[in-house]
Design a protein around this motif. Structure first.
Motif, short mmCIF file in Angstrom:
data_model
loop_
_atom_site.label_atom_id
_atom_site.label_comp_id
_atom_site.label_asym_id
_atom_site.label_seq_id
_atom_site.Cartn_x
_atom_site.Cartn_y
_atom_site.Cartn_z
N MET A 49 0.84 -1.19 0.00
CA MET A 49 0.00 0.00 0.00
C MET A 49 0.89 1.24 0.00
O MET A 49 1.94 1.26 0.61
CB MET A 49 -0.89 0.01 1.22
N LYS A 62 -11.98 6.53 -2.21
CA LYS A 62 -12.30 5.57 -3.27
C LYS A 62 -11.82 4.16 -2.94
O LYS A 62 -12.46 3.19 -3.27
CB LYS A 62 -11.71 6.02 -4.60
N GLY A 63 -10.66 4.04 -2.31
CA GLY A 63 -10.13 2.71 -2.00
C GLY A 63 -8.94 2.35 -2.86
O GLY A 63 -8.03 1.66 -2.43
N ASP A 64 -8.95 2.81 -4.11
CA ASP A 64 -7.82 2.63 -5.01
C ASP A 64 -7.92 3.69 -6.09
O ASP A 64 -8.99 4.23 -6.34
CB ASP A 64 -7.81 1.23 -5.63
N SER A 70 -8.81 8.39 -11.82
CA SER A 70 -9.97 8.11 -10.97
C SER A 70 -10.71 9.38 -10.55
O SER A 70 -11.72 9.31 -9.87
CB SER A 70 -9.50 7.37 -9.71
N ILE A 108 -3.38 3.37 0.36
CA ILE A 108 -4.28 3.09 -0.75
C ILE A 108 -3.54 2.32 -1.84
O ILE A 108 -2.33 2.45 -1.99
CB ILE A 108 -4.86 4.42 -1.27
N GLU A 109 -4.25 1.49 -2.57
CA GLU A 109 -3.68 0.81 -3.73
C GLU A 109 -3.64 1.81 -4.88
O GLU A 109 -4.64 2.49 -5.16
CB GLU A 109 -4.54 -0.38 -4.13
N VAL A 110 -2.49 1.91 -5.53
CA VAL A 110 -2.34 2.84 -6.65
C VAL A 110 -1.90 2.08 -7.88
O VAL A 110 -0.77 1.58 -7.95
CB VAL A 110 -1.32 3.96 -6.32
N GLY A 111 -2.81 1.97 -8.84
CA GLY A 111 -2.46 1.42 -10.14
C GLY A 111 -1.77 2.50 -10.95
O GLY A 111 -1.98 3.69 -10.71
N ARG A 116 1.73 -1.06 -11.06
CA ARG A 116 1.42 -0.73 -9.68
C ARG A 116 2.45 0.28 -9.19
O ARG A 116 3.64 0.15 -9.48
CB ARG A 116 1.51 -1.96 -8.77
#
Length: 104
Positions: free
Chosen positions: A1, A21-23, A41, A61-64, A77
């Protein structure tokens, strides 16, 4: 994360510089500088938009990431410990940017 600091206060998901948002997805496949990236996003916060009361703001947070030329991108990622998304008063995602972007 990844720890996220987001100054895009005009985003629907922003709550006190944190994301609900979560990601997120950082765009900018051909980017060679931070100004060529953006938060894909991003959703503009409008006065008539109701906020989801279930979502809680998060710093981790997950970041693509589609910014292929960034040193922090590993298999689409973001592997940076901490990133910043900027774009005060943004009305569209192209007016935001990943200020942590660093070209390989």
């Amino acid at each position: 994360m990844t720890k996220l600091d987001c100054t895009v206060t005009n985003c629907f998901y922003n709550d006190d510089k944190s994301c609900c948002k979560g990601d997120i997805m950082v765009e900018g496949e051909e980017a060679r500088e931070s100004g060529s990236t953006c938060c894909g996003s991003f959703v503009e916060k409008k006065s008539s938009t109701a906020k989801n009361s279930v979502s809680q703001p998060k710093k981790d947070i997950e970041v693509g990431c589609h910014a292929c030329h960034c040193v922090h991108n590993e298999d689409c990622r973001c592997m940076a410990d901490k990133i910043g998304i900027a774009g005060t008063n943004a009305c569209q995602c192209q007016e935001t940017e990943c200020i942590t972007f660093a070209c390989k």
